[in-house]
Motif scaffolding. Sequence first.
Motif, short mmCIF file in Angstrom:
data_model
loop_
_atom_site.label_atom_id
_atom_site.label_comp_id
_atom_site.label_asym_id
_atom_site.label_seq_id
_atom_site.Cartn_x
_atom_site.Cartn_y
_atom_site.Cartn_z
N SER A 28 0.84 -1.19 0.00
CA SER A 28 0.00 0.00 0.00
C SER A 28 0.88 1.24 0.00
CB SER A 28 -0.89 0.01 1.25
OG SER A 28 -0.09 0.23 2.40
N ASP A 29 0.30 2.40 -0.30
CA ASP A 29 1.04 3.66 -0.30
C ASP A 29 1.65 3.92 1.07
OD1 ASP A 29 0.24 3.90 -2.89
OD2 ASP A 29 -0.93 5.74 -2.62
N GLU A 30 0.90 3.58 2.12
CA GLU A 30 1.38 3.82 3.49
C GLU A 30 2.63 2.98 3.78
OE1 GLU A 30 -1.97 2.91 2.95
OE2 GLU A 30 -2.54 5.03 2.87
N GLU A 31 2.60 1.72 3.33
CA GLU A 31 3.75 0.83 3.55
C GLU A 31 4.97 1.33 2.78
OE1 GLU A 31 1.86 -3.57 4.20
OE2 GLU A 31 1.54 -2.64 2.24
N ILE A 32 4.74 1.76 1.55
CA ILE A 32 5.84 2.29 0.73
C ILE A 32 6.41 3.54 1.39
CG2 ILE A 32 6.46 3.32 -1.50
CD1 ILE A 32 4.19 1.58 -2.73
N GLU A 33 5.52 4.39 1.88
CA GLU A 33 5.95 5.64 2.52
C GLU A 33 6.84 5.36 3.72
OE1 GLU A 33 3.50 9.45 4.04
OE2 GLU A 33 2.89 8.71 2.07
N LYS A 34 6.50 4.34 4.51
CA LYS A 34 7.33 3.97 5.67
C LYS A 34 8.75 3.61 5.24
CE LYS A 34 3.73 2.06 8.68
NZ LYS A 34 3.16 0.79 9.16
N GLU A 47 15.08 -2.07 -1.87
CA GLU A 47 14.31 -2.69 -0.79
C GLU A 47 12.92 -3.14 -1.24
OE1 GLU A 47 14.14 -1.02 3.14
OE2 GLU A 47 16.05 0.02 2.82
N LEU A 48 12.34 -2.39 -2.19
CA LEU A 48 10.96 -2.64 -2.59
C LEU A 48 10.86 -3.47 -3.87
CD1 LEU A 48 9.60 0.95 -1.89
CD2 LEU A 48 9.15 -1.09 -0.54
N LYS A 49 11.96 -3.93 -4.39
CA LYS A 49 11.97 -4.66 -5.66
C LYS A 49 10.92 -5.77 -5.66
CE LYS A 49 15.14 -7.07 -8.78
NZ LYS A 49 14.52 -6.71 -9.97
N GLY A 50 10.03 -5.69 -6.64
CA GLY A 50 9.00 -6.71 -6.78
C GLY A 50 7.81 -6.55 -5.85
N LYS A 51 7.88 -5.59 -4.93
CA LYS A 51 6.78 -5.42 -3.98
C LYS A 51 5.98 -4.16 -4.26
CE LYS A 51 9.73 -7.35 -0.39
NZ LYS A 51 10.55 -6.95 0.73
N ALA A 52 6.56 -3.24 -5.04
CA ALA A 52 5.88 -1.98 -5.30
C ALA A 52 6.20 -1.50 -6.71
CB ALA A 52 6.31 -0.93 -4.28
N ASP A 53 5.26 -0.78 -7.30
CA ASP A 53 5.42 -0.22 -8.63
C ASP A 53 6.39 0.96 -8.57
OD1 ASP A 53 4.81 0.26 -11.39
OD2 ASP A 53 3.52 1.92 -10.74
N GLY A 54 7.34 0.99 -9.49
CA GLY A 54 8.35 2.05 -9.51
C GLY A 54 7.76 3.45 -9.63
N LYS A 66 4.88 4.48 -8.52
CA LYS A 66 4.29 4.84 -7.22
C LYS A 66 5.38 5.25 -6.24
CE LYS A 66 0.59 2.52 -6.03
NZ LYS A 66 -0.30 1.47 -5.50
N VAL A 67 6.49 4.51 -6.23
CA VAL A 67 7.62 4.84 -5.35
C VAL A 67 8.16 6.21 -5.73
CG1 VAL A 67 9.94 4.17 -4.61
CG2 VAL A 67 8.19 2.40 -4.98
N ASN A 68 8.30 6.45 -7.03
CA ASN A 68 8.78 7.74 -7.54
C ASN A 68 7.92 8.89 -7.02
OD1 ASN A 68 9.06 10.05 -9.32
ND2 ASN A 68 10.18 8.72 -10.72
N GLN A 69 6.60 8.75 -7.10
CA GLN A 69 5.68 9.79 -6.64
C GLN A 69 5.85 10.04 -5.14
OE1 GLN A 69 1.97 8.03 -7.82
NE2 GLN A 69 1.99 9.00 -9.84
N ILE A 70 5.98 8.98 -4.37
CA ILE A 70 6.10 9.10 -2.92
C ILE A 70 7.42 9.76 -2.54
CG2 ILE A 70 6.30 7.77 -0.77
CD1 ILE A 70 4.11 5.89 -1.95
N VAL A 71 8.51 9.37 -3.23
CA VAL A 71 9.81 9.99 -2.95
C VAL A 71 9.76 11.48 -3.26
CG1 VAL A 71 12.24 10.09 -3.67
CG2 VAL A 71 11.16 7.87 -3.28
N LYS A 72 9.16 11.85 -4.40
CA LYS A 72 9.03 13.28 -4.75
C LYS A 72 8.24 14.02 -3.70
CE LYS A 72 9.47 13.07 -9.76
NZ LYS A 72 8.76 13.07 -11.05
N LYS A 73 7.15 13.40 -3.23
CA LYS A 73 6.29 14.04 -2.23
C LYS A 73 7.06 14.27 -0.93
CE LYS A 73 3.09 11.94 0.35
NZ LYS A 73 1.95 11.10 0.69
N LEU A 74 7.80 13.26 -0.50
CA LEU A 74 8.51 13.35 0.77
C LEU A 74 9.75 14.25 0.72
CD1 LEU A 74 8.25 9.65 2.04
CD2 LEU A 74 6.94 11.63 2.81
N LEU A 75 10.39 14.31 -0.45
CA LEU A 75 11.56 15.18 -0.59
C LEU A 75 11.16 16.60 -0.97
CD1 LEU A 75 14.21 12.96 -2.42
CD2 LEU A 75 14.16 13.62 -0.02
N GLY A 76 9.97 16.71 -1.60
CA GLY A 76 9.50 17.99 -2.12
C GLY A 76 9.29 19.00 -1.07
#
Length: 145
Positions: free
Chosen positions: A95-101, A126-133, A135-145
């Motif tokens: 989920s987005d929450e798990e990826i965010e953690k 760490e997320l290889k095969g568990k999350a869409d790239g 989605k991870v990209n969007q979350i990283v941008k949000k958290l670093l933004g």
Amino acid sequence: MELKKLLNEDLKKYMKEKNTKALNAIKILKTEIKKAEVDKGEELTDEEILSLIRKQIKMRQDSIEQYKNAGREDLVDDEVYEIEILKKYLPPEMSDEEIEKVVKKVIEELGEGAKFGQVMGKAMAELKGKADGKKVNQIVKKLLG
């Protein structure tokens, strides 16, 4: 090797049901697995098969874009259906929450001046095969933004 067994069982099931669209998706995947095994010289692991399934899904997503641009909704529907068939073999995505953690943990580990590329690289490892790239990209941008 459990995935190959499951694919063979589903192949038989779709043959009996005369479900040509699902049958097509499985046959293409099995062909790709066979090619990869010949290249490798041995049977693929389940992890390698999962990687092939993800590649097949990505190819179909690219095809959908092209078909939409060409106005071929009939072909878009076929590709969407095949993606759904292939996704059944993948483990559930996080989920987005798990990826965010995970991303927050990576940012903490890298410290204050963490750069986007560093965070993405470590998070995707760490997320290889568990999350869409994407989605991870969007979350990283949000958290670093």
